[in-house]
Design a protein around this motif. Structure first.
Motif, PDB file in Angstrom:
ATOM      1  N   ASP A   1      14.555  -6.324  -4.417  1.00 36.01           N
ATOM      2  CA  ASP A   1      13.887  -6.175  -5.797  1.00 36.01           C
ATOM      3  C   ASP A   1      12.557  -5.295  -5.492  1.00 36.01           C
ATOM      4  O   ASP A   1      12.098  -5.342  -4.351  1.00 36.01           O
ATOM      5  CB  ASP A   1      13.728  -7.488  -6.541  1.00 36.01           C
ATOM      6  N   LEU A   2      11.845  -4.777  -6.514  1.00 38.28           N
ATOM      7  CA  LEU A   2      10.688  -4.074  -6.413  1.00 38.28           C
ATOM      8  C   LEU A   2       9.574  -5.079  -6.065  1.00 38.28           C
ATOM      9  O   LEU A   2       9.581  -6.180  -6.914  1.00 38.28           O
ATOM     10  CB  LEU A   2      10.165  -3.247  -7.625  1.00 38.28           C
ATOM     11  N   GLY A   3       8.698  -5.075  -5.160  1.00 42.22           N
ATOM     12  CA  GLY A   3       7.574  -5.942  -5.035  1.00 42.22           C
ATOM     13  C   GLY A   3       6.420  -5.335  -5.907  1.00 42.22           C
ATOM     14  O   GLY A   3       6.789  -4.402  -6.571  1.00 42.22           O
ATOM     15  N   HIS A   4       5.219  -5.943  -5.937  1.00 39.81           N
ATOM     16  CA  HIS A   4       4.085  -5.559  -6.904  1.00 39.81           C
ATOM     17  C   HIS A   4       3.903  -4.294  -6.706  1.00 39.81           C
ATOM     18  O   HIS A   4       3.681  -3.198  -7.486  1.00 39.81           O
ATOM     19  CB  HIS A   4       3.092  -6.642  -6.564  1.00 39.81           C
ATOM     20  N   ALA A   5       3.704  -3.895  -5.188  1.00 39.75           N
ATOM     21  CA  ALA A   5       3.103  -2.460  -4.933  1.00 39.75           C
ATOM     22  C   ALA A   5       4.014  -1.514  -5.521  1.00 39.75           C
ATOM     23  O   ALA A   5       3.683  -0.288  -6.008  1.00 39.75           O
ATOM     24  CB  ALA A   5       2.797  -2.363  -3.556  1.00 39.75           C
ATOM     25  N   GLY A   6       5.578  -1.879  -5.342  1.00 31.00           N
ATOM     26  CA  GLY A   6       6.469  -0.825  -5.829  1.00 31.00           C
ATOM     27  C   GLY A   6       6.313  -0.807  -7.284  1.00 31.00           C
ATOM     28  O   GLY A   6       6.764   0.438  -7.941  1.00 31.00           O
ATOM     29  N   GLU A   7       6.362  -1.895  -7.908  1.00 31.21           N
ATOM     30  CA  GLU A   7       6.319  -1.706  -9.499  1.00 31.21           C
ATOM     31  C   GLU A   7       4.895  -0.891  -9.880  1.00 31.21           C
ATOM     32  O   GLU A   7       5.088   0.046 -10.968  1.00 31.21           O
ATOM     33  CB  GLU A   7       5.766  -3.203 -10.126  1.00 31.21           C
ATOM     34  N   ARG A   8       3.982  -0.810  -9.172  1.00 33.92           N
ATOM     35  CA  ARG A   8       2.618  -0.081  -9.476  1.00 33.92           C
ATOM     36  C   ARG A   8       2.885   1.221  -9.307  1.00 33.92           C
ATOM     37  O   ARG A   8       2.447   2.127 -10.051  1.00 33.92           O
ATOM     38  CB  ARG A   8       1.496  -0.756  -8.640  1.00 33.92           C
ATOM     39  N   VAL A   9       3.937   1.529  -8.035  1.00 38.46           N
ATOM     40  CA  VAL A   9       4.124   3.004  -7.845  1.00 38.46           C
ATOM     41  C   VAL A   9       4.868   3.585  -8.935  1.00 38.46           C
ATOM     42  O   VAL A   9       4.533   4.822  -9.435  1.00 38.46           O
ATOM     43  CB  VAL A   9       4.588   3.289  -6.548  1.00 38.46           C
ATOM     44  N   ILE A  10       6.112   3.072  -9.352  1.00 34.65           N
ATOM     45  CA  ILE A  10       6.966   3.496 -10.290  1.00 34.65           C
ATOM     46  C   ILE A  10       5.998   3.446 -11.680  1.00 34.65           C
ATOM     47  O   ILE A  10       6.059   4.551 -12.460  1.00 34.65           O
ATOM     48  CB  ILE A  10       8.106   2.414 -10.602  1.00 34.65           C
ATOM     49  N   LEU A  11       5.336   2.573 -12.006  1.00 39.29           N
ATOM     50  CA  LEU A  11       4.502   2.724 -13.392  1.00 39.29           C
ATOM     51  C   LEU A  11       3.477   3.715 -13.076  1.00 39.29           C
ATOM     52  O   LEU A  11       3.401   4.663 -14.258  1.00 39.29           O
ATOM     53  CB  LEU A  11       3.614   1.369 -13.318  1.00 39.29           C
TER      54      LEU A  11
END
Length: 103
Positions: free
Chosen positions: A49-59
């Motif tokens: 799953d996406l981690g917090h940093a991954g979510e921020r990159v996608i966002l």
């Protein structure tokens, strides 16, 4: 790879993620996944799953309004009658919506 995780409804197994990304070579895929796991992807009992940093990159790379995404993340569980302010669907439990355009 992060895009595939961002658009998935649940964590993806190694095989599911590899198939969605389209890499046949298991070793090559594992190498790149291990690099992303250092910072952007987390491994859970159910898969990846996406981690917090991954979510921020996608966002940051998408056209989702950060205020809307933040409000969705901080909102209590939605009721069945609520409409998602991003996709206008009922019962949407997604925090991040990715919209791709051809440029």
């Amino acid at each position: 790879m992060e895009l595939q995780l961002a658009t998935a409804e649940k964590p993806l197994t190694f095989s599911e993620l590899r198939e969605r990304v389209g890499i046949r070579d298991t070793g090559r895929f594992n190498y790149h996944l291990s690099k992303l796991r250092e910072r952007f992807v987390r491994e859970t009992d159910d898969g990846y799953d996406l981690g917090h940093a991954g979510e921020r990159v996608i966002l940051a790379a998408s056209d989702v309004d950060p205020e809307i995404a933040r409000a969705r993340a901080e909102a209590p569980e939605s009721t069945a009658d609520e409409v998602c302010p991003v996709c206008n669907e009922t019962e949407c439990n997604r925090l991040i919506h990715v919209h791709l355009t051809n440029r």
